[in-house]
Design a protein around this motif. Structure first.
Motif: not given
Length: 380
Positions: A210-215, A226-233, A235-246
Motif C-alpha cells: 500500500s506504499t506508492m507514488f501517485n495512487p 488533505t487540504e484543497r488546492d485553490t492555486s493550481w492553474h 490545464e493538466k490534471e493535478r496529482p493528488l499529493v498535497h505538496d505543491h512542488n511535488a
C-alpha cells in the motif's frame, strides 16, 4: 474418530484464543487512546493511525477517528493510506542513496555537479551530495515553483539557476530544493524513476503493497484527504499529493509524494531497527545505517532529523539523544530510538481542511512521552 474430534476442537480453541485482542496491550496503552481521542475531539486532526514497535515487535497498532470531521465520513483503520509528505525524504530518497553509496554508484562527498553538471550555475559548484542530505547546502528553503514553472524540466532548470543564500556547510537550513535535486540525481544515475527505484529496492521485497507514488483513482476512497488546492492553474490534471512542488513534478519527487499506511511503515522501520536486515535479506549494512544516522552539527544526520539536544523535540522528553526521525507537513512522523529499541509511527491528516491548523505541534511530543510512560521506560 473421537481423537480427531478432540484434535480439531483444540485447534479451534487455539485459533479463537489467537483471534482475541491483546487485553494487556489494550490496557497498557489506554493513555494513548485517551490522548488521541481527546486530540480528535479538539480538532488537532480528523484521523490518526499509530504504531509502536518495541524490541522488534509491533506492540501497539491502532487507528482513530474518521477521514474527515463529517460524522458520515468513513472511519479510519490501520489500512487507511496517508500522504506522507516529507517522510518521503528519509524513507525513499535517503534510503536509495544509502544503497547507491554502499555499492559505489554515488559518492556523497562528491560535488552535485559530478552527477548533474547544470547544477553548478551561480556559484553552486562546491555543493556536495552530503550538503544536500544535511540541509546545509546554502540553498533557499522553499519556492512556489507554480508561480514561474509549468513542467518538471522547468522546475529543475529553476533550481539549477538558484543563487546561494549562504556558503555551503556554513548554515543549516532545511531545504526542499536540495531533496528535489537528490531525487533527480537518483534518476540520472540509475536510469529509472524514483518510484521504480523504491519499488525494486525496498517496497516490493518488504511487502509494502500500500506504499506508492501517485495512487490510482481506485484507491482514493482509502486515502485520508488533505487540504484543497485553490492555486493550481495549469490545464493538466493535478496529482493528488498535497505538496505543491511535488505535484508540479508529476506527483513523484525527492522531497514528497509517497503515500503509505502505518502497517507498511512498521515493516520498513523494523528493517531499520534490525540494522538494515529483514527476513534474511540485507538492504544496507549496519555500518551504512550508522553513517547516515550519526549526529552532525545542526542536529541533523544524512537525510534524517535528530532529537534536539536543546529545546523540546517533537519526539518528546524521553527519547535518547541517539534518536533519529522525521516529520511530514501533512501530520506524519517517524521517531526511532536505538537505545530504547523503540519506534513510534504516527500518521494523521492534520492539514484537513486547512494547514493553518498547527495544533499537532503540541500533540507530537505528548504522544511520544505517553508511549514511553506506557512502556515504563522513563529514565531507561
Amino acid at each position: 474418530m473421537e481423537k480427531e474430534k478432540r484434535f480439531f476442537q483444540a485447534i479451534l480453541i487455539l485459533l479463537l484464543f489467537l483471534a482475541q485482542p491483546d487485553a494487556d496491550a489494550e490496557n497498557r496503552f489506554a493513555p494513548v487512546d485517551s490522548l488521541v481521542v481527546q486530540s480528535i475531539a479538539g480538532q488537532v486532526f480528523p484521523s490518526a493511525s499509530i504504531a509502536v514497535i518495541y524490541k522488534g515487535e509491533t506492540v501497539f497498532h491502532k487507528a482513530y477517528g474518521r477521514l474527515t470531521y463529517d460524522r458520515r465520513s468513513p472511519a479510519a483503520d490501520t489500512t487507511t493510506i496517508y500522504d506522507l509528505a516529507s517522510l518521503t525524504k528519509p524513507v525513499v530518497t535517503t534510503s536509495v542513496i544509502m544503497q547507491l553509496s554502499e555499492r559505489d554508484s554515488i559518492d556523497i562527498d562528491a560535488p552535485v555537479s559530478r552527477y548533474l553538471p547544470e547544477f553548478s550555475r551561480n556559484g553552486k559548484q562546491e555543493i556536495t551530495i552530503k550538503n544536500l542530505l544535511l540541509h546545509n547546502s546554502g540553498l533557499i528553503a522553499h519556492r512556489f515553483f507554480i508561480r514561474t514553472c509549468s513542467t518538471p524540466d522547468e522546475v529543475m532548470q529553476a533550481i539549477c539557476n538558484e543563487p546561494l543564500q549562504s556558503p555551503p556547510g556554513s548554515n543549516t537550513k532545511y531545504s526542499d530544493l536540495g531533496f528535489i535535486t537528490l531525487g533527480r540525481i537518483i534518476e540520472r544515475i540509475t536510469g529509472r524513476t524514483l518510484a521504480e527505484n523504491f519499488r525494486a529496492r525496498f517496497s516490493q521485497t518488504l511487502g509494502m503493497h500500500s506504499t506508492m507514488f501517485n495512487p490510482p483513482f481506485a484507491l482514493h476512497g482509502l486515502i485520508a484527504p488533505t487540504e484543497r488546492d485553490t492555486s493550481w492553474h495549469l490545464e493538466k490534471e493535478r496529482p493528488l499529493v498535497h505538496d505543491h512542488n511535488a505535484a508540479l513534478l508529476g506527483g513523484e519527487a525527492g522531497n514528497a509524494g509517497l503515500f503509505s499506511t502505518s502497517g507498511d511503515l512498521a515493516v520498513f522501520v523494523r528493517m531499520l531497527m534490525n540494522e538494515g536486515r529483514h527476513n534474511g535479506q540485507s538492504f544496507f549494512s549496519a555500518a551504512t545505517l550508522k553513517r547516515f544516522t550519526e549526529r552532525y552539527p545542526g542536529s541533523r544526520s544524512l537525510g534524517w532529523d535528530l532529537r534536539s539536544i536543546e529545546g523540546r523535540s517533537s519526539s518528546g522528553d524521553y527519547f535518547s539523544a541517539a534518536s533519529y526521525g522525521h516529520l511530514g507537513y501533512t501530520g506524519t512522523s517517524i521517531w526511532i530510538d536505538p537505545e530504547k529499541d523503540l519506534a513510534v509511527i504516527a500518521l494523521t491528516n492534520r492539514v484537513y481542511p486547512t494547514s493553518e491548523n498547527i495544533r499537532i505541534r503540541g500533540f507530537r511530543p505528548e504522544l511520544h512521552n505517553t508511549v514511553v510512560r506506557c512502556l515504563e521506560l522513563v529514565g531507561k
